[in-house]
Design a protein around this motif. Structure first.
Motif, PDB file in Angstrom:
ATOM      1  N   HIS A  83      21.609 -23.147  -1.855  1.00 49.88           N
ATOM      2  CA  HIS A  83      22.981 -22.720  -2.120  1.00 49.88           C
ATOM      3  C   HIS A  83      23.986 -23.868  -2.063  1.00 49.88           C
ATOM      4  O   HIS A  83      25.189 -23.650  -2.209  1.00 49.88           O
ATOM      5  CB  HIS A  83      23.393 -21.635  -1.124  1.00 49.88           C
ATOM      6  CG  HIS A  83      22.532 -20.416  -1.177  1.00 49.88           C
ATOM      7  ND1 HIS A  83      22.339 -19.690  -2.329  1.00 49.88           N
ATOM      8  CD2 HIS A  83      21.785 -19.808  -0.223  1.00 49.88           C
ATOM      9  CE1 HIS A  83      21.518 -18.670  -2.086  1.00 49.88           C
ATOM     10  NE2 HIS A  83      21.165 -18.727  -0.817  1.00 49.88           N
ATOM     11  N   GLY A  84      23.493 -25.061  -1.825  1.00 52.21           N
ATOM     12  CA  GLY A  84      24.389 -26.210  -1.761  1.00 52.21           C
ATOM     13  C   GLY A  84      23.794 -27.404  -2.475  1.00 52.21           C
ATOM     14  O   GLY A  84      22.735 -27.324  -3.088  1.00 52.21           O
ATOM     15  N   ASP A 155      28.767 -30.100   1.837  1.00 53.83           N
ATOM     16  CA  ASP A 155      28.284 -29.842   0.479  1.00 53.83           C
ATOM     17  C   ASP A 155      26.877 -29.255   0.508  1.00 53.83           C
ATOM     18  O   ASP A 155      26.536 -28.368  -0.287  1.00 53.83           O
ATOM     19  CB  ASP A 155      28.269 -31.132  -0.342  1.00 53.83           C
ATOM     20  CG  ASP A 155      29.658 -31.616  -0.702  1.00 53.83           C
ATOM     21  OD1 ASP A 155      30.612 -30.821  -0.591  1.00 53.83           O
ATOM     22  OD2 ASP A 155      29.786 -32.803  -1.086  1.00 53.83           O
ATOM     23  N   GLY A 158      26.715 -25.522   1.631  1.00 55.69           N
ATOM     24  CA  GLY A 158      27.084 -24.643   0.523  1.00 55.69           C
ATOM     25  C   GLY A 158      28.153 -23.624   0.847  1.00 55.69           C
ATOM     26  O   GLY A 158      28.496 -23.361   1.998  1.00 55.69           O
ATOM     27  N   LYS A 159      28.643 -22.998  -0.211  1.00 60.65           N
ATOM     28  CA  LYS A 159      29.750 -22.053  -0.078  1.00 60.65           C
ATOM     29  C   LYS A 159      29.352 -20.782   0.643  1.00 60.65           C
ATOM     30  O   LYS A 159      30.196 -20.068   1.163  1.00 60.65           O
ATOM     31  CB  LYS A 159      30.318 -21.714  -1.456  1.00 60.65           C
ATOM     32  CG  LYS A 159      29.316 -21.020  -2.383  1.00 60.65           C
ATOM     33  CD  LYS A 159      29.940 -20.762  -3.743  1.00 60.65           C
ATOM     34  CE  LYS A 159      28.961 -20.060  -4.679  1.00 60.65           C
ATOM     35  NZ  LYS A 159      29.554 -19.816  -6.007  1.00 60.65           N
TER      36      LYS A 159
END
Length: 215
Positions: A83-84, A155, A158-159
């Motif tokens: 996810h990142g 980063d 991830g979000k």
């Protein structure tokens, strides 16, 4: 590489000495790079010979040639953070393991670093962390270097881990910690300043060693 680290504890508990151990010793002669003898690595690290055999098997599975370059390292590492973007952090982590600065990591490099991270003293772990943050290897950490590493960690996570960040959180994070670390306000942090600040502040210690949780 992350697979090797992630399964170390489980494998060493589950696997008992067996005929496979002989296979590990014999197969060391079949790769392009043969690591130092396990007896020597057992003396140099905090791992037992059995743990080193487990680690070598995992390393060999990921890197049949006996060495890993940066692109392979990034590819392996990225699988654990879907996810990142793990590429930048993996770059810095690779450089920290590549103590010979020759663009590749041998099994010996890997287990020496891993021994420090998993079994080293607090001082040894902090020295290794300082080395990670000291990107240009000049013996100091400046604010830009610290920001690069912290931003790379954000980063990578991830979000989905940090869904609602407002503003430049990595920079804000670094500003607070750098202010505490740079005791003489000369714009750089020495090893001793880094170690002292982390030992005095548990929150800072956890944050600076965040990489231990993303190994």
């Amino acid at each position: 590489m992350g697979a090797v680290v992630g399964t170390l504890t489980m494998q060493t508990r589950q696997r008992q000495p067996s005929r496979d151990n002989l296979d590990d010793e014999l197969e060391m002669t079949m790769v392009c790079h043969r690591p130092e003898g396990l007896e020597q690595l057992e003396v140099q690290t905090n791992f037992t010979k059995q743990e080193l055999q487990v680690l070598y098997r995992g390393f060999k599975n990921e890197c049949p040639s006996g060495v890993v370059n940066e692109e392979t390292f990034k590819h392996i590492y990225a699988q654990f953070f879907p996810h990142g973007d793990a590429s930048t952090y993996a770059h810095y982590l690779f450089n920290a393991f590549d103590t010979r600065n020759n663009g590749s990591i041998k099994f010996e490099d890997f287990v020496m670093g891993l021994s420090t991270l998993l079994r080293g003293t607090v001082r040894e772990k902090l020295e290794w962390t300082f080395h990670l943050y000291d990107i240009n290897r000049d013996g100091f950490i400046n604010k830009e270097e610290m920001t690069e590493i912290v931003r790379a960690i954000y980063d990578m996570m991830g979000k989905y881990t940090y869904p609602a960040l407002k503003g430049d959180v990595p920079k804000q994070h670094v500003d607070v910690f750098f202010e505490k670390m740079d005791k003489n306000k000369d714009g750089v942090v020495t090893l001793e300043e880094f170690v002292l600040a982390c030992q005095e502040d548990e929150n800072m210690m956890r944050s600076m060693q965040l990489f231990e949780n993303v190994m």
